[in-house]
Design a protein around this motif. Sequence first.
Motif, PDB file in Angstrom:
ATOM      1  N   ALA A 110       0.869  -1.106  -0.035  1.00 47.18           N
ATOM      2  CA  ALA A 110      -0.052  -0.016   0.174  1.00 47.18           C
ATOM      3  C   ALA A 110       0.792   1.097   0.052  1.00 47.18           C
ATOM      4  CB  ALA A 110      -0.889  -0.078   1.270  1.00 47.18           C
ATOM      5  N   LEU A 111       2.063   1.183   0.580  1.00 43.87           N
ATOM      6  CA  LEU A 111       2.880   2.652   0.994  1.00 43.87           C
ATOM      7  C   LEU A 111       3.582   2.710  -0.393  1.00 43.87           C
ATOM      8  CD1 LEU A 111       4.630   2.060   4.410  1.00 43.87           C
ATOM      9  CD2 LEU A 111       2.590   3.581   3.637  1.00 43.87           C
ATOM     10  N   LEU A 112       3.884   1.632  -1.113  1.00 43.53           N
ATOM     11  CA  LEU A 112       4.478   1.833  -2.463  1.00 43.53           C
ATOM     12  C   LEU A 112       3.569   2.475  -3.620  1.00 43.53           C
ATOM     13  CD1 LEU A 112       6.215  -1.645  -2.927  1.00 43.53           C
ATOM     14  CD2 LEU A 112       7.595   0.627  -2.691  1.00 43.53           C
ATOM     15  N   ILE A 113       2.243   1.869  -3.536  1.00 40.30           N
ATOM     16  CA  ILE A 113       1.051   2.535  -4.393  1.00 40.30           C
ATOM     17  C   ILE A 113       0.963   4.180  -4.014  1.00 40.30           C
ATOM     18  CG2 ILE A 113      -1.015   2.401  -5.103  1.00 40.30           C
ATOM     19  CD1 ILE A 113      -1.133  -0.700  -4.744  1.00 40.30           C
ATOM     20  N   PHE A 156      -0.259  11.137   0.400  1.00 42.10           N
ATOM     21  CA  PHE A 156       0.371   9.727   1.019  1.00 42.10           C
ATOM     22  C   PHE A 156       0.089   9.727   2.668  1.00 42.10           C
ATOM     23  CE2 PHE A 156       4.307   8.267   3.245  1.00 42.10           C
ATOM     24  CZ  PHE A 156       4.323   7.232   2.555  1.00 42.10           C
ATOM     25  N   PHE A 157       0.076  10.929   3.258  1.00 42.55           N
ATOM     26  CA  PHE A 157      -0.154  11.021   4.582  1.00 42.55           C
ATOM     27  C   PHE A 157      -1.435  10.610   4.911  1.00 42.55           C
ATOM     28  CE2 PHE A 157       3.559  13.764   3.905  1.00 42.55           C
ATOM     29  CZ  PHE A 157       4.497  13.085   4.478  1.00 42.55           C
ATOM     30  N   TYR A 158      -2.649  10.854   3.990  1.00 38.93           N
ATOM     31  CA  TYR A 158      -4.052  10.387   4.338  1.00 38.93           C
ATOM     32  C   TYR A 158      -3.841   8.794   4.225  1.00 38.93           C
ATOM     33  CZ  TYR A 158      -6.440  14.774   4.132  1.00 38.93           C
ATOM     34  OH  TYR A 158      -7.107  16.087   4.268  1.00 38.93           O
ATOM     35  N   ARG A 245       4.982  -4.373  15.102  1.00 35.55           N
ATOM     36  CA  ARG A 245       6.307  -3.608  14.632  1.00 35.55           C
ATOM     37  C   ARG A 245       6.251  -3.752  12.939  1.00 35.55           C
ATOM     38  NH1 ARG A 245       6.302  -2.652  19.092  1.00 35.55           N
ATOM     39  NH2 ARG A 245       8.120  -2.908  20.579  1.00 35.55           N
ATOM     40  N   TYR A 246       6.516  -2.858  12.221  1.00 38.83           N
ATOM     41  CA  TYR A 246       6.419  -2.708  10.871  1.00 38.83           C
ATOM     42  C   TYR A 246       7.809  -3.166  10.312  1.00 38.83           C
ATOM     43  CZ  TYR A 246       6.450  -1.399   6.169  1.00 38.83           C
ATOM     44  OH  TYR A 246       6.573  -1.305   4.800  1.00 38.83           O
ATOM     45  N   ARG A 247       7.804  -4.198   9.570  1.00 35.27           N
ATOM     46  CA  ARG A 247       9.012  -4.582   8.894  1.00 35.27           C
ATOM     47  C   ARG A 247       8.829  -4.706   7.358  1.00 35.27           C
ATOM     48  NH1 ARG A 247       9.171  -7.547  13.602  1.00 35.27           N
ATOM     49  NH2 ARG A 247      10.937  -7.227  14.855  1.00 35.27           N
ATOM     50  N   PRO A 248       9.382  -3.912   6.369  1.00 37.53           N
ATOM     51  CA  PRO A 248       8.981  -4.042   4.999  1.00 37.53           C
ATOM     52  C   PRO A 248       9.188  -5.364   4.396  1.00 37.53           C
ATOM     53  CG  PRO A 248      10.304  -2.179   5.659  1.00 37.53           C
ATOM     54  CD  PRO A 248      10.373  -2.861   6.638  1.00 37.53           C
TER      55      PRO A 248
END
Length: 553
Positions: A110-113, A156-158, A245-248
């Motif tokens: 999602a962050l890539l998009i 992006f921040f939304y 914990r977020y890990r790509p």
Amino acid sequence: MTSEHPPRIRVVSSAKAADTGGIGRASALLASGTIVSRILGFVKLIVLAGMIGAIGNGADAFALANQLPNTVYVIVAGGILTAVLVPQIVRASLNADGGAAYINKLLTLALLILGATTIVATLLAPAITGFIGLPLKGDQLGLAIAFAYWCLPQIFFYGLYTLLGEVLNARKSFGPSTWVPVLNNIVAIAGLVVFGLLFGADPNGQRSAGAFTPAMIAVLAGSATLGVAAQAVVLFYFWRRTGLRYRPDFHFRGVGLGTAGKMAGWTFGMLILSTAAGIVETQVALVATGKASVFVLATAWLIFMLPHSVITVSVATAYFTRMSEHASRGMFDLVRTDASSAIRGTTLMIVLASAVIAVCAYPFAAVFVRPFEQVQGIGNVIVAFILGLVAFCILFVLQRTFYALGDTRTPFFFTLFQVVLIVAGVLGCTLLPKEWIAVGIALVVTLSGIAQTVLAAVLLHRRLGGIDGRRILGSLARYLVAVLLPLALGLALLWLLGGAREGGFAVSGRLPAILSMILIGVVMSAAYFGMLLLMRSAELRAVVDPLRARLRR
């Protein structure tokens, strides 16, 4: 038969009470954060109107540019995340790792998009602004494009805020995503104050579009974007507090993202439709620049959304997670019960809120603007929107019930139905005098929303084999009867306070307007709840009895 199983009966009742109590606590937490955020949102709108006016070239240019990130974000990911994330995360939480792998992969994708979309949209700011703001010309179009360069990074921040918040909601951590918008509003208000100190205020909107300097544009639009960024980034702190914990993770196979993609496809189509309708509304509203136009519609919509955000979203968000759990286990009778409870619980308050806001529309408008002509312009649009508030809130619950069932296809079709009605009706509003175009648009949105709600209810009834319709309609009928006396009392008070005539106390300034609204709201609320008590409303007792018990303890 009862005497054979008394322990089981007691256990089920206790569990049910605890579950209801959990929903109540989650809803209260969501509502409290939303109330504070909305109050600050109104303060921000008041300050903004004081800095650049409510009607004028600068106000419409900024309103258009500041809406662009929402427009693009909604097309790309807005409702998709809500429709897909919670049900899928609830299902993934049944895995051995509690859904951690799924969350990391989904967030990475999602962050890539979102990142790619934000970069492309910002580069295309002139084209996007020119397309959505087709009636804008010359300096006003140039100003809107300049604002858009600063505002479009909000996309992006939304998206980041929605992603992090929905994961927390799926984990039943409801508070953070509701409270962090407070930070957004504080940052934005601070930016507006700085703007006023550096460049001066223009409450009547007399500053021409060409008079805005690059520094003025940077402070005004940059502070708006900074607020959105702050509300998103701070959610990482709450992720860590809940043990996430977020890990790509770029290995997107093997965790069911294909299912999420199919669901997202229908939602994406639905958002394209809604956005197309919104673009038509904006372009028709811009025809009325100099009268009630884009800024007025945005202000009236914010007021319309206040009770929806505080009441409906707070209750439905808590129920949504539970409905998703029940649907994932095939307990469709409980999904039906949840939907009925959510509708009856929210409309209990929404009927009253609709009546109070309709009566107080002119005083509400007087909080933001001073000339009576502008008060009338905003007030009439508020009334036109508020007539559809009850249906809008019911639709919100029905839509999320479909999402909990993993069905995004059906919402696409009843949204298509609404969009066809909106586009046809809004285009017809071009035949109205300029001062009535915004009111006409609001009425079209209201009537099409009511029709869409009826269709959605029929389709959900077929899907679940019933939606407790008699009970819901019976409750709505009681609420509507109970609100008649409060409505009459409110209108009488409004007349006595001069709320419908130029120079009247209730529309003579910000403080008189607020005092008038408080008085009218208190009287109408007391009459409404008194009527419901006389009518022995089961829904009101469900709210009052736990409060009584707590006070006694």
